[in-house]
Design an enzyme around this catalytic site. Structure first.
Site, PDB file in Angstrom:
ATOM      1  N   SER A  42       0.862  -1.227  -0.011  1.00 44.08           N
ATOM      2  CA  SER A  42      -0.095   0.053  -0.122  1.00 44.08           C
ATOM      3  C   SER A  42       0.762   1.292  -0.021  1.00 44.08           C
ATOM      4  O   SER A  42       0.340   2.505  -0.226  1.00 44.08           O
ATOM      5  CB  SER A  42      -0.830  -0.166   1.184  1.00 44.08           C
ATOM      6  OG  SER A  42      -0.129  -0.134   2.373  1.00 44.08           O
ATOM      7  N   LYS A 110       4.229 -11.290   3.879  1.00 40.95           N
ATOM      8  CA  LYS A 110       2.703 -11.523   3.527  1.00 40.95           C
ATOM      9  C   LYS A 110       2.500 -11.710   1.939  1.00 40.95           C
ATOM     10  O   LYS A 110       3.128 -10.955   1.312  1.00 40.95           O
ATOM     11  CB  LYS A 110       1.849 -10.376   3.922  1.00 40.95           C
ATOM     12  CG  LYS A 110       0.539 -10.451   3.736  1.00 40.95           C
ATOM     13  CD  LYS A 110      -0.377  -9.262   4.287  1.00 40.95           C
ATOM     14  CE  LYS A 110      -0.375  -8.186   3.403  1.00 40.95           C
ATOM     15  NZ  LYS A 110      -0.942  -8.339   1.878  1.00 40.95           N
ATOM     16  N   GLU A 178      -9.725  -9.425   4.594  1.00 40.11           N
ATOM     17  CA  GLU A 178      -9.882  -7.536   4.112  1.00 40.11           C
ATOM     18  C   GLU A 178     -11.256  -7.459   3.498  1.00 40.11           C
ATOM     19  O   GLU A 178     -11.497  -8.150   2.435  1.00 40.11           O
ATOM     20  CB  GLU A 178      -8.825  -7.205   3.227  1.00 40.11           C
ATOM     21  CG  GLU A 178      -8.922  -5.729   2.968  1.00 40.11           C
ATOM     22  CD  GLU A 178      -7.760  -5.070   1.834  1.00 40.11           C
ATOM     23  OE1 GLU A 178      -7.861  -3.868   1.771  1.00 40.11           O
ATOM     24  OE2 GLU A 178      -6.928  -5.573   1.744  1.00 40.11           O
TER      25      GLU A 178
END
Length: 268
Positions: A42, A110, A178
């Site tokens: 992000s 991740k 998410e």
């Protein structure tokens, strides 16, 4: 705070994770008692000026992960594997993930997960690279999925639930969920024996994660599942405006900000 992935378990209080991309922010997270810092891709939107996470490179993640690791002593540091850094070939995937640990001092990586990452998760765990899986909205698939809520149909929810179990069985130490329905996240949390970390997934996950820009109030627009816990953008605007005014009016630098060396008075 957990210092190994084995200690990253929900206890009396829910786990906390924040994305961060630099040393000062990571240090502040540790001071605040955040359990884990995710050096998320992000950063593409939040720190690097890209329109999505797609352009983020392995080198960019590794550099910023190293900065976060240098600034923290007790916080778990997790490096996000960027688009096409995994899943193309097993050897390249392992090499890229290993780089995050060998060069950037991450504790874990991740992966935005799917059917294609189950075997990779097992292989990475087998060679000593802890994996946090990620299901639901996966931003690297923005060109396929957009940013819509995932798992809203029975078929889609069942797929997420099955993949959650598969990744837990493959050796993932935690799972990000998410932008999925809260009741789906609650059922997944109950069904698997690894911690779930929610973002837009309701209150029943074992922990929560937010992007640091959203937490601090730096984002121009908040996702529907986020909340600003401060107004750092206004503070930055105020401080920078005050600096510009001080320089332009001659108020800065003042006498206290300067040093005069007497022996240099007759240099010219």
């Amino acid at each position: 705070m957990p210092t190994t992935v084995r200690e990253f378990r929900s206890g009396d209080a829910p786990l906390t994770m924040v994305t961060a991309y630099d040393a000062p922010t990571a240090a502040a997270c540790e001071t605040a008692g955040v359990d884990a810092v995710l050096v998320g891709d992000s950063m593409g939107n939040a720190a690097l000026g890209y329109d999505s996470t797609i352009p983020v490179t392995v080198a960019e993640v590794a550099s910023r992960t190293a900065a976060v690791a240098r600034a923290t002593d007790e916080t778990l540091v997790i490096a996000d594997m960027p688009f096409l850094s995994f899943g193309v070939s097993e050897a390249e995937s392992i090499e890229n993930a290993g780089r995050m640990m060998k060069e950037a001092n991450a504790h874990a990586v991740k992966l935005e997960s799917g059917p294609h990452t189950v075997e990779l998760t097992e292989r990475l765990a087998a060679v000593g690279i802890p994996v946090m899986a990620h299901l639901g909205l996966t931003p690297q698939k923005v060109n396929q999925l957009g940013y819509a809520r995932q798992g809203t149909s029975e078929e889609a929810a069942s797929e997420i639930a099955d993949l959650a179990t598969a990744h837990a069985d493959a050796g993932a130490f935690a799972l990000v969920l998410e932008h999925v329905p809260a009741n789906l996240a609650a059922q997944v949390t109950e069904a698997i024996d690894i911690p779930t970390i929610g973002i837009g997934a309701g209150p029943d996950c074992d922990g929560q994660v937010l992007v640091v820009n959203d937490v601090l109030g730096l984002s121009d627009r908040l996702p529907p599942f986020a909340e600003a816990f401060g107004d750092v953008k206004s503070e930055m605007d105020s401080a920078l405006s005050a600096y510009v005014e001080a320089v332009e009016t001659g108020a800065f630098p003042a006498e206290k900000h300067s040093h005069v060396e007497a022996d240099l008075d007759d240099l010219y």
